[in-house]
Design a protein around this motif. Structure first.
Motif, PDB file in Angstrom:
ATOM      1  N   ASP A  32       0.811  -1.214   0.000  1.00  0.00           N
ATOM      2  CA  ASP A  32       0.000   0.000   0.000  1.00  0.00           C
ATOM      3  C   ASP A  32       0.851   1.274   0.000  1.00  0.00           C
ATOM      4  O   ASP A  32       0.315   2.377   0.015  1.00  0.00           O
ATOM      5  CB  ASP A  32      -0.931   0.009   1.212  1.00  0.00           C
ATOM      6  N   LEU A  62      -0.850   4.986  -0.130  1.00  0.00           N
ATOM      7  CA  LEU A  62      -0.746   5.724  -1.383  1.00  0.00           C
ATOM      8  C   LEU A  62      -1.826   5.238  -2.333  1.00  0.00           C
ATOM      9  O   LEU A  62      -2.289   4.105  -2.246  1.00  0.00           O
ATOM     10  CB  LEU A  62       0.630   5.501  -2.012  1.00  0.00           C
ATOM     11  N   LYS A  63      -2.204   6.058  -3.246  1.00  0.00           N
ATOM     12  CA  LYS A  63      -3.245   5.673  -4.197  1.00  0.00           C
ATOM     13  C   LYS A  63      -2.697   4.876  -5.373  1.00  0.00           C
ATOM     14  O   LYS A  63      -3.422   4.259  -6.102  1.00  0.00           O
ATOM     15  CB  LYS A  63      -3.970   6.911  -4.690  1.00  0.00           C
ATOM     16  N   GLU A  64      -1.385   4.898  -5.560  1.00  0.00           N
ATOM     17  CA  GLU A  64      -0.789   4.188  -6.685  1.00  0.00           C
ATOM     18  C   GLU A  64      -0.228   2.837  -6.233  1.00  0.00           C
ATOM     19  O   GLU A  64       0.271   2.698  -5.136  1.00  0.00           O
ATOM     20  CB  GLU A  64       0.312   5.024  -7.315  1.00  0.00           C
ATOM     21  N   LYS A  65      -0.348   1.866  -7.089  1.00  0.00           N
ATOM     22  CA  LYS A  65       0.161   0.528  -6.810  1.00  0.00           C
ATOM     23  C   LYS A  65       1.436   0.300  -7.611  1.00  0.00           C
ATOM     24  O   LYS A  65       1.565   0.777  -8.735  1.00  0.00           O
ATOM     25  CB  LYS A  65      -0.875  -0.543  -7.174  1.00  0.00           C
TER      26      LYS A  65
END
Length: 83
Positions: A32, A62-65
């Motif tokens: 995450d 974080l919103k990015e993977k």
């Protein structure tokens, strides 16, 4: 039982006062936070009571993977001694 012992030791009353402020622990997964691995770990954070940390919050994911392909890899073969 082990976590309970750790928390009670950190929150122990010394000379009539608790020495550490210890918010509830949180399980955080590295995936995450931009790491391409699924690694859950328990985080225990403590602050001395003379510090102003009463409004502590764990970081939001974080919103990015991330994926393995998005990270730099070794250019040369890794020596067998590391396996």
């Amino acid at each position: 039982a082990t976590l309970r012992t750790i928390l009670s030791t950190l929150r122990e009353v010394i000379d009539g006062d608790t020495y550490y402020f210890v918010p509830p622990p949180k399980i955080i997964n590295a995936r995450d936070f931009g790491v391409p691995q699924n690694r859950e770990r328990i985080f225990i954070v403590g602050f001395r009571n003379d510090q102003d940390a009463w409004d502590f919050e764990y970081p939001a994911p974080l919103k990015e993977k991330a994926s393995f392909g998005s990270h730099a890899r070794e250019k040369d073969p890794v020596p067998a001694k590391y396996y």
